[in-house]
Scaffold this motif. Structure first.
Motif, PDB file in Angstrom:
ATOM      1  N   ALA A  91       0.776  -1.032   0.030  1.00  0.00           N
ATOM      2  CA  ALA A  91      -0.144  -0.077  -0.016  1.00  0.00           C
ATOM      3  C   ALA A  91       0.746   1.192   0.065  1.00  0.00           C
ATOM      4  N   ARG A  92       2.076   1.067   0.361  1.00  0.00           N
ATOM      5  CA  ARG A  92       2.837   2.133   0.442  1.00  0.00           C
ATOM      6  C   ARG A  92       4.499   1.750   0.049  1.00  0.00           C
ATOM      7  N   ASP A  93       5.322   2.759  -0.279  1.00  0.00           N
ATOM      8  CA  ASP A  93       6.542   2.545  -0.719  1.00  0.00           C
ATOM      9  C   ASP A  93       7.508   2.503   0.418  1.00  0.00           C
ATOM     10  N   LEU A  94       7.314   2.513   1.621  1.00  0.00           N
ATOM     11  CA  LEU A  94       7.955   2.534   2.686  1.00  0.00           C
ATOM     12  C   LEU A  94       7.256   1.629   3.652  1.00  0.00           C
ATOM     13  N   GLN A  95       8.146   0.697   4.293  1.00  0.00           N
ATOM     14  CA  GLN A  95       7.282  -0.187   5.355  1.00  0.00           C
ATOM     15  C   GLN A  95       8.323  -0.399   6.499  1.00  0.00           C
ATOM     16  N   LEU A  96       7.812  -0.002   7.867  1.00  0.00           N
ATOM     17  CA  LEU A  96       8.389  -0.466   9.190  1.00  0.00           C
ATOM     18  C   LEU A  96       8.408  -1.959   9.233  1.00  0.00           C
ATOM     19  N   TYR A  97       9.660  -2.358   9.411  1.00  0.00           N
ATOM     20  CA  TYR A  97       9.640  -3.886   9.562  1.00  0.00           C
ATOM     21  C   TYR A  97       9.639  -4.147  10.908  1.00  0.00           C
ATOM     22  N   THR A  98      10.177  -3.536  11.689  1.00  0.00           N
ATOM     23  CA  THR A  98      10.352  -4.060  13.110  1.00  0.00           C
ATOM     24  C   THR A  98      10.313  -2.611  14.183  1.00  0.00           C
ATOM     25  N   LEU A  99       9.752  -2.649  15.098  1.00  0.00           N
ATOM     26  CA  LEU A  99       9.954  -1.604  16.152  1.00  0.00           C
ATOM     27  C   LEU A  99       9.692  -2.383  17.421  1.00  0.00           C
ATOM     28  N   TYR A 100      10.825  -2.851  18.084  1.00  0.00           N
ATOM     29  CA  TYR A 100      10.770  -3.652  19.376  1.00  0.00           C
ATOM     30  C   TYR A 100      11.511  -2.833  20.555  1.00  0.00           C
ATOM     31  N   LEU A 101      11.122  -2.858  21.643  1.00  0.00           N
ATOM     32  CA  LEU A 101      11.818  -2.087  22.936  1.00  0.00           C
ATOM     33  C   LEU A 101      11.381  -3.175  24.073  1.00  0.00           C
ATOM     34  N   LEU A 102      12.338  -3.371  24.992  1.00  0.00           N
ATOM     35  CA  LEU A 102      12.202  -4.323  25.966  1.00  0.00           C
ATOM     36  C   LEU A 102      11.225  -3.684  26.733  1.00  0.00           C
ATOM     37  N   PRO A 103      10.304  -4.303  27.635  1.00  0.00           N
ATOM     38  CA  PRO A 103       9.100  -4.098  28.195  1.00  0.00           C
ATOM     39  C   PRO A 103       9.179  -3.001  29.208  1.00  0.00           C
ATOM     40  N   GLU A 104      10.300  -3.009  29.867  1.00  0.00           N
ATOM     41  CA  GLU A 104      10.755  -2.106  30.936  1.00  0.00           C
ATOM     42  C   GLU A 104      10.931  -0.709  30.560  1.00  0.00           C
ATOM     43  N   HIS A 105      11.246  -0.642  29.047  1.00  0.00           N
ATOM     44  CA  HIS A 105      11.546   0.670  28.470  1.00  0.00           C
ATOM     45  C   HIS A 105      10.300   1.293  27.750  1.00  0.00           C
ATOM     46  N   GLN A 106       9.288   0.517  27.703  1.00  0.00           N
ATOM     47  CA  GLN A 106       8.032   0.954  26.946  1.00  0.00           C
ATOM     48  C   GLN A 106       7.506   2.148  27.784  1.00  0.00           C
ATOM     49  N   GLY A 107       6.887   3.049  27.143  1.00  0.00           N
ATOM     50  CA  GLY A 107       6.488   4.313  27.737  1.00  0.00           C
ATOM     51  C   GLY A 107       7.167   5.399  28.290  1.00  0.00           C
ATOM     52  N   THR A 108       8.563   5.334  27.720  1.00  0.00           N
ATOM     53  CA  THR A 108       9.567   6.269  28.103  1.00  0.00           C
ATOM     54  C   THR A 108       9.675   7.209  27.127  1.00  0.00           C
ATOM     55  N   GLY A 109       9.127   7.040  25.865  1.00  0.00           N
ATOM     56  CA  GLY A 109       9.481   7.807  24.756  1.00  0.00           C
ATOM     57  C   GLY A 109      10.531   7.352  23.809  1.00  0.00           C
ATOM     58  N   ALA A 110      11.185   6.156  24.178  1.00  0.00           N
ATOM     59  CA  ALA A 110      12.151   5.465  23.408  1.00  0.00           C
ATOM     60  C   ALA A 110      11.462   5.053  22.031  1.00  0.00           C
ATOM     61  N   GLY A 111      10.192   4.456  22.205  1.00  0.00           N
ATOM     62  CA  GLY A 111       9.690   3.968  21.146  1.00  0.00           C
ATOM     63  C   GLY A 111       9.131   4.953  20.044  1.00  0.00           C
ATOM     64  N   GLN A 112       8.858   5.974  20.602  1.00  0.00           N
ATOM     65  CA  GLN A 112       8.435   7.161  19.618  1.00  0.00           C
ATOM     66  C   GLN A 112       9.570   7.561  19.040  1.00  0.00           C
ATOM     67  N   ALA A 113      10.743   7.711  19.652  1.00  0.00           N
ATOM     68  CA  ALA A 113      11.874   8.167  19.156  1.00  0.00           C
ATOM     69  C   ALA A 113      12.490   7.409  18.086  1.00  0.00           C
ATOM     70  N   LEU A 114      12.313   6.184  18.348  1.00  0.00           N
ATOM     71  CA  LEU A 114      12.682   4.924  17.216  1.00  0.00           C
ATOM     72  C   LEU A 114      11.901   5.224  15.972  1.00  0.00           C
ATOM     73  N   LEU A 115      10.319   5.377  16.031  1.00  0.00           N
ATOM     74  CA  LEU A 115       9.453   5.498  15.049  1.00  0.00           C
ATOM     75  C   LEU A 115       9.912   6.443  14.017  1.00  0.00           C
ATOM     76  N   ASP A 116      10.167   7.885  14.834  1.00  0.00           N
ATOM     77  CA  ASP A 116      10.444   9.138  14.202  1.00  0.00           C
ATOM     78  C   ASP A 116      11.667   8.978  13.367  1.00  0.00           C
ATOM     79  N   ALA A 117      12.909   8.332  14.129  1.00  0.00           N
ATOM     80  CA  ALA A 117      14.081   8.269  13.523  1.00  0.00           C
ATOM     81  C   ALA A 117      13.929   7.355  12.244  1.00  0.00           C
ATOM     82  N   VAL A 118      13.072   6.536  12.128  1.00  0.00           N
ATOM     83  CA  VAL A 118      13.127   5.574  10.884  1.00  0.00           C
ATOM     84  C   VAL A 118      12.144   5.834   9.944  1.00  0.00           C
ATOM     85  N   LEU A 119      11.029   6.529  10.401  1.00  0.00           N
ATOM     86  CA  LEU A 119      10.012   6.929   9.397  1.00  0.00           C
ATOM     87  C   LEU A 119       9.900   8.290   9.353  1.00  0.00           C
ATOM     88  N   ALA A 120      10.150   9.227  10.073  1.00  0.00           N
ATOM     89  CA  ALA A 120       9.810  10.633  10.127  1.00  0.00           C
ATOM     90  C   ALA A 120       8.335  11.016   9.846  1.00  0.00           C
TER      91      ALA A 120
END
Length: 166
Positions: A91-120
């Motif tokens: 459906a798109r020319d860009l795909q997020l293959y993976t975004l994994y964050l250890l459970p104890e680091h979820q909710g810290t903003g690290a997942g959002q930062a990763l998503l923004d870094a690879v997809l903008a």
């Protein structure tokens, strides 16, 4: 800011392959243990992940949209995006293959930062387990919505994935 919320994003190198594989397997176990047999989380599975990440990171063309996040001196998450894979009608020319964050680091903003870094802010697609409400909520907050496409994750009979797009 709590200690756990401190993280650093960077592009990984070959020396990070085993640590990425360990995060990959640990997060899969935390997320999918109720859906997949134990063989998906054993030492053989870990060795397969290590080999996969060593191959990916030793390529002559290193992945441009791959980032890791570190906290307390170790890798605690990663995200990887690129041209759609294993999708007969993307459906798109860009795909997020993976975004994994250890459970104890979820909710810290690290997942959002990763998503923004690879997809903008790019239009993109991703596949996510149908039975993963936390991930669905995260992606919905980032403008993704189901497009009606579903598939069974390769090598399984019960892990249904849905495609999300923005």
């Amino acid at each position: 800011m709590s200690e756990i919320a401190k993280f650093h994003l960077r592009a990984p190198g070959l020396a990070d392959a085993d640590a990425i594989a360990e995060v990959h397997l640990t997060t899969w176990h935390a997320t999918y243990a109720h859906l997949l047999p134990d063989c998906h989380f054993d030492n053989n599975a870990l060795e397969q992940r290590k080999a996969m990440w060593r191959s990916t990171l030793s390529s002559k063309q290193p992945p441009q949209r791959l980032r890791v996040t570190e906290a307390h001196g170790g890798i605690v998450g990663f995200a990887y995006a690129g041209t759609p894979l294993d999708d007969e009608d993307p459906a798109r020319d860009l795909q997020l293959y993976t975004l994994y964050l250890l459970p104890e680091h979820q909710g810290t903003g690290a997942g959002q930062a990763l998503l923004d870094a690879v997809l903008a802010e790019n239009h993109a697609q991703l596949w996510v387990a149908k039975d993963n409400p936390r991930a669905h909520s995260f992606y919905r907050r980032n403008g993704f919505a189901p497009d009606g496409s579903e598939k069974i994750y390769p090598g399984t009979t019960d892990l249904v994935e849905v495609r999300l797009v923005r």
